[in-house]
Write a protein that holds these residues in place. Structure first.
Motif, mmCIF file in Angstrom:
data_model
loop_
_atom_site.group_PDB
_atom_site.id
_atom_site.type_symbol
_atom_site.label_atom_id
_atom_site.label_comp_id
_atom_site.label_asym_id
_atom_site.label_seq_id
_atom_site.Cartn_x
_atom_site.Cartn_y
_atom_site.Cartn_z
ATOM 1 N N LYS A 1 -11.948 5.731 -0.569
ATOM 2 C CA LYS A 1 -12.985 6.751 -0.718
ATOM 3 C C LYS A 1 -14.386 6.166 -0.881
ATOM 4 C CE LYS A 1 -9.988 10.320 -2.628
ATOM 5 N NZ LYS A 1 -9.800 11.342 -3.682
ATOM 6 N N ALA A 2 -14.497 4.849 -0.946
ATOM 7 C CA ALA A 2 -15.796 4.202 -1.136
ATOM 8 C C ALA A 2 -16.513 4.114 0.209
ATOM 9 C CB ALA A 2 -15.614 2.820 -1.739
ATOM 10 N N THR A 3 -17.402 5.069 0.467
ATOM 11 C CA THR A 3 -18.063 5.117 1.779
ATOM 12 C C THR A 3 -18.890 3.860 2.033
ATOM 13 O OG1 THR A 3 -19.821 6.431 0.750
ATOM 14 C CG2 THR A 3 -18.110 7.624 1.949
ATOM 15 N N GLY A 4 -19.542 3.331 1.000
ATOM 16 C CA GLY A 4 -20.331 2.123 1.185
ATOM 17 C C GLY A 4 -19.490 0.951 1.633
ATOM 18 N N LEU A 5 -18.284 0.845 1.101
ATOM 19 C CA LEU A 5 -17.360 -0.204 1.514
ATOM 20 C C LEU A 5 -17.002 -0.044 2.988
ATOM 21 C CD1 LEU A 5 -15.591 -2.621 0.610
ATOM 22 C CD2 LEU A 5 -13.809 -0.972 0.046
ATOM 23 N N VAL A 6 -16.751 1.187 3.388
ATOM 24 C CA VAL A 6 -16.433 1.472 4.800
ATOM 25 C C VAL A 6 -17.586 1.053 5.703
ATOM 26 C CG1 VAL A 6 -16.005 3.323 6.477
ATOM 27 C CG2 VAL A 6 -14.797 3.316 4.273
ATOM 28 N N TYR A 7 -18.802 1.485 5.353
ATOM 29 C CA TYR A 7 -19.966 1.161 6.180
ATOM 30 C C TYR A 7 -20.172 -0.353 6.270
ATOM 31 C CZ TYR A 7 -21.221 6.039 4.975
ATOM 32 O OH TYR A 7 -21.226 7.400 4.770
ATOM 33 N N GLY A 8 -20.061 -1.023 5.129
ATOM 34 C CA GLY A 8 -20.313 -2.458 5.089
ATOM 35 C C GLY A 8 -19.308 -3.256 5.892
ATOM 36 N N VAL A 9 -18.040 -2.871 5.807
ATOM 37 C CA VAL A 9 -17.000 -3.568 6.569
ATOM 38 C C VAL A 9 -17.245 -3.400 8.070
ATOM 39 C CG1 VAL A 9 -14.535 -3.584 7.144
ATOM 40 C CG2 VAL A 9 -15.262 -3.497 4.749
ATOM 41 N N ILE A 10 -17.572 -2.193 8.499
ATOM 42 C CA ILE A 10 -17.809 -1.946 9.930
ATOM 43 C C ILE A 10 -19.008 -2.759 10.419
ATOM 44 C CG2 ILE A 10 -18.462 -0.200 11.639
ATOM 45 C CD1 ILE A 10 -16.866 1.843 9.939
ATOM 46 N N ALA A 11 -20.117 -2.716 9.661
ATOM 47 C CA ALA A 11 -21.320 -3.450 10.063
ATOM 48 C C ALA A 11 -21.094 -4.960 10.026
ATOM 49 C CB ALA A 11 -22.490 -3.071 9.163
ATOM 50 N N GLY A 12 -20.427 -5.435 8.972
ATOM 51 C CA GLY A 12 -20.186 -6.864 8.836
ATOM 52 C C GLY A 12 -19.312 -7.415 9.940
#
Length: 428
Positions: free
Chosen positions: A77-88
């Motif tokens: 549920k951590a949206t920031g984690l999702v965004y960061g993994v995709i960008a990274g």
């Protein structure tokens, strides 16, 4: 840190998850076409927020399936984690790097990936379950979703990075700070490659405090694309946004050895704080410290003020926009028609908080690489405080093709903290 006579550092990969586009090529197109990612947010409306618009990345099921296993997505549920993994992972792939073997980590590659808060929705779930005495239902990923270093730890495991792995947090400066920290580590010879960037959660648990402070726009709930109005005389407050930006920084020797594409070179930069002295406070910048940060960045990069071709500012669409322009003008000793061209991307994506610096750095580097300055959207007319100092020609409304050799990017954050980086078109 003065890094001269040490390793030259270049950018060889980028990734971005922004409210108006996901992926570097799509983001470049969105900025060129002035596509807004600011939308009406039903969740904010249901919760009676004054501001009911936001810049929230549009994550598809297909994108999740590309970047996460079904097991990883369970309870995530951590949206920031999702965004960061995709960008990274996009930046890593864009740089043409190979994931470490199962037996040995990449000892010369590290990660500095920052965030402001992590897992607001997961925290809420945890609090409710604990209050109901159902601790065992929290799940095994609740810790990694809510710890600040969860994003850097996750990426390290996915890619196998064995050098320094950490997460920084400095409000709106987070992404620009991570970028500079990674640059300094490579310049000093302590790493060959660094994955750097930042991410920020979406949602009411991140944005509620700002709404309570009444610094978000409330009159554009039916007209979301016009809500974020940096530099304009009718700027009404910043629109809350979220997402992530990521970069592979690399020593020039390494990049040349493996034939990597090079987006640009990092010449230097600076970080400082106003210490809440003078006109600075938790929420207001100390103008003298802002100017000193810009001056220190130029000194570190060994660049003269006259050599700055363009500036991507912080410029949040508040009453402080004119103050920021004034500080740039005084730090560079350039005004009227001598002032560089300047822009901000917050009219397209909102203020992405801890992710702001990294998302905007992606756009800044695209400008450097493609010889373009993307237009400033939503300016009714420039604020009079700005036109007193600087020609309106410095703030293009549409994208402008222009030769950029050196560009400055700055972020100024809550807590009276500042970051400025100087980038140059790569040449042998």
């Amino acid at each position: 840190m003065n890094t001269h006579n040490q390793n030259r550092v270049v950018i060889t990969g980028m990734g971005v998850v922004a409210p108006n586009a996901i992926g570097v090529s799509a983001f470049a197109k969105a900025l060129q076409q002035q596509t807004s990612g600011i939308r009406f947010d039903p969740q904010l409306a249901d919760l009676n927020f004054g501001c009911q618009v936001s810049g929230t990345p549009q994550i598809t099921e297909g994108l999740l399936a590309e970047n996460f296993t079904n097991l990883q997505l369970r309870g995530l549920k951590a949206t920031g984690l999702v965004y960061g993994v995709i960008a990274g992972k996009e930046a890593f792939k864009d740089a043409g790097l190979e994931i470490a073997s199962p037996k040995e980590a990449l000892s010369d590659m590290g990660i500095i990936f920052g965030t402001g808060q992590s897992g607001g929705e997961k925290f809420r779930e945890a609090i409710l379950l604990i209050d109901e005495k159902k601790v065992r239902r929290l799940g095994s990923t609740s810790v990694i979703q809510t710890m600040t270093s969860g994003i850097s730890a996750w990426l390290a495991g996915e890619l196998g990075c064995g050098n320094m792995v950490t997460s920084n947090s400095s409000a709106c400066c987070t992404g620009t700070e991570a970028f500079l920290m990674g640059y300094e580590r490579i310049a000093a010879g302590k790493a060959t490659q660094m994955l750097v960037g930042s991410t920020s959660d979406s949602g009411p648990y991140i944005w509620g405090g700002f709404d309570a402070m009444r610094i978000l726009p409330t009159k554009y709930n039916q007209d979301p694309e016009n809500a974020s109005r940096p530099l304009s005389n009718d700027a009404a407050g910043f629109v809350p946004g979220s997402g992530a930006g990521a970069f592979i920084l690399e020593s020039l020797d390494s990049a040349l050895k493996r034939g990597a594409k090079i987006y640009g070179e990092v010449l230097g930069g600076a970080l400082n704080s106003g210490g809440h002295r003078g006109d600075g406070s938790m929420t207001a910048p100390n103008g003298q410290a802002v100017q000193e940060c810009i001056e220190l960045a130029l000194k570190d990069a060994q660049v003269k003020p006259k050599e700055i071709d363009a500036i991507n500012g912080h410029l949040t669409a508040t009453s402080k926009d004119g103050f920021e322009v004034k500080n740039w003008s005084q730090a560079l000793n350039r005004s009227k028609n001598d002032f560089p061209v300047m822009n901000t991307f917050k009219s397209y994506v909102g203020h992405c908080l801890a992710a702001a610096g990294s998302i905007e750095l992606v756009g800044t580097i695209l400008q450097l690489k493609n010889n373009v300055v993307y237009g400033n959207r939503n300016i009714t007319s420039l604020h009079p405080d700005i036109t007193e100092m600087v020609s309106a020609n410095s703030f293009p409304i549409q994208a402008v093709k222009t030769n950029i050799n050196i560009i400055a990017k700055a972020s100024f954050g809550f807590g009276d903290v500042n970051a400025c980086v100087i980038l140059k078109k790569y040449s042998v």
